[in-house]
Enzyme design. Sequence first.
Site, mmCIF file in Angstrom:
data_model
loop_
_atom_site.group_PDB
_atom_site.id
_atom_site.type_symbol
_atom_site.label_atom_id
_atom_site.label_comp_id
_atom_site.label_asym_id
_atom_site.label_seq_id
_atom_site.Cartn_x
_atom_site.Cartn_y
_atom_site.Cartn_z
ATOM 1 N N HIS A 119 34.390 46.632 31.379
ATOM 2 C CA HIS A 119 33.075 47.073 30.889
ATOM 3 C C HIS A 119 32.706 48.350 31.650
ATOM 4 O O HIS A 119 33.092 48.507 32.820
ATOM 5 C CB HIS A 119 32.083 45.955 31.198
ATOM 6 C CG HIS A 119 30.703 46.131 30.646
ATOM 7 N ND1 HIS A 119 29.789 46.996 31.189
ATOM 8 C CD2 HIS A 119 30.066 45.531 29.603
ATOM 9 C CE1 HIS A 119 28.642 46.921 30.524
ATOM 10 N NE2 HIS A 119 28.789 46.044 29.543
ATOM 11 N N ASP A 197 34.041 41.166 38.531
ATOM 12 C CA ASP A 197 32.873 41.236 37.638
ATOM 13 C C ASP A 197 32.833 39.926 36.858
ATOM 14 O O ASP A 197 33.600 39.718 35.913
ATOM 15 C CB ASP A 197 33.046 42.444 36.705
ATOM 16 C CG ASP A 197 32.000 42.476 35.595
ATOM 17 O OD1 ASP A 197 31.135 41.578 35.540
ATOM 18 O OD2 ASP A 197 32.075 43.402 34.753
ATOM 19 N N GLN A 200 30.784 37.673 32.375
ATOM 20 C CA GLN A 200 31.096 36.798 31.236
ATOM 21 C C GLN A 200 31.648 35.454 31.676
ATOM 22 O O GLN A 200 31.767 34.544 30.856
ATOM 23 C CB GLN A 200 32.112 37.477 30.298
ATOM 24 C CG GLN A 200 31.602 38.738 29.616
ATOM 25 C CD GLN A 200 30.527 38.457 28.562
ATOM 26 O OE1 GLN A 200 30.389 37.337 28.056
ATOM 27 N NE2 GLN A 200 29.743 39.471 28.224
ATOM 28 N N LYS A 223 22.759 36.396 31.042
ATOM 29 C CA LYS A 223 23.812 35.799 30.210
ATOM 30 C C LYS A 223 23.959 34.299 30.476
ATOM 31 O O LYS A 223 24.644 33.598 29.754
ATOM 32 C CB LYS A 223 25.139 36.520 30.445
ATOM 33 C CG LYS A 223 25.114 37.986 29.986
ATOM 34 C CD LYS A 223 26.475 38.627 30.077
ATOM 35 C CE LYS A 223 26.432 40.129 30.156
ATOM 36 N NZ LYS A 223 26.216 40.805 28.875
ATOM 37 N N CYS A 364 30.319 48.627 25.279
ATOM 38 C CA CYS A 364 30.371 49.243 26.626
ATOM 39 C C CYS A 364 31.790 49.208 27.190
ATOM 40 O O CYS A 364 31.978 48.991 28.400
ATOM 41 C CB CYS A 364 29.407 48.584 27.600
ATOM 42 S SG CYS A 364 27.694 48.707 27.100
#
Length: 406
Positions: A119, A197, A200, A223, A364
């Site tokens: 991303h 990261d 998600q 999220k 993104c």
Amino acid sequence: MALDVATVRAAFPYLERPEGIVYLDSGASAQKPRAVLDAMHDFGGSHYANIHRGVHRLAREADAAFDAARARVAAFVGSTPQETIFTGSVTQSINLVAHAWGDANVGEGDDVVITHMEHHANLVPWQQLCRRRGATLRYLGLDDEGRISLDELDAVLADGRTKLVAIAHVSNVLGTRNPVGEVVRRAHAAGARVLVDGAQAVPQQPVDVSAIGADFYGWTGHKLYGPTGIGVLHVRRELLADMPPFLTGGDMIRIVDFQETSWADGIHRFEAGTPPIIEAVGLAAACDWVDAIGGIAAVHAHEEAVTAYALERIGAVDGVRIVGPRAASERGALVSFAIDGVHPHDVAEIIARDEVCVRAGQHCAEPLHRALGVPATTRASFAAHTVPDEIDALVTSIGRVLDIFG
Ligand SMILES: Cc1ncc(COP(=O)(O)O)c(C=O)c1O
């Protein structure tokens, strides 16, 4: 414990709307269950004050709620409050590391290694760091199912120039679930630091930050059924002491004199100004809510079944190409696809006429789409409240797109 999907769905006010909205855009941001909204409303209305500066009743209640929220959020992912910094988003978490740790530790002749699936939040800050410091940004490529190769990682690490590997835990476009524990093991053996990261991953699967062992693990509250405006950064304790601050100002200091300032210890050095207090309470409530519906392992099992069904149904439509790993067990709860000859914005627009919410574009991740050789994709992403009927609705809408474009 299996998820009781009817109970889960009853928790979401948006599902009471008369239009019968099919929300398949949780990868962009999750809908909020009533428990989270109520917790923020109650705290903001009856227990609110700024934190770490008052001695009155409301200030003491707010301090206690904020500290409890940090402990709750840390425990949700197997971290500790002493290693858990609240930021505004995962984008801010990664920028914090790029500036505070990166500027002090990355220099000329060094490499920062990322992957083609990142991303922009885990790409642009490293590009900028490398520019500032005269370092080189290198990329790991992907195979035809969107997976990295650990052999390529070893080859890149072999020259000893890598200072940092920054990698998504789960890709927001391909769904690929990266073997981050193994990446950490190999990078550490080569003397490199690792940032993961987890934007998600945390909403979709059990995550144990200490078991993964990354130096930095970032994620974002909105999220995980929590509010916007709060992100999280876990930093390994050994690194915290040597990291200079990123933002400076109130609350992150020890002593301020006319010309000199000394910094607060530990995580407090990285929380300048008034932090996201109501949002922290909301995020802690989101963690409680996930546990109350059966826990993140049950959410994961449910979403994996929904993803398998979506892969089968969408994959069976002629003219549709799905990107990412073919097996649901290897990916997160989303399916991105391209339809031959139709721009994804047209796809999403036509699908939206049926009140089905998906996202179209590059999500993104522009370099990733360049690497895939497609201008953009349409993404359907799932949550604890997603049911197979909603996948059927999407497939019907895709059929309508194909009818219109012949
Ligand atoms: C993998 C990944 N990283 C980072 C981000 C950025 O999250 P935020 O906008 O909350 O900072 C996202 C959001 O879509 C994401 O999917």
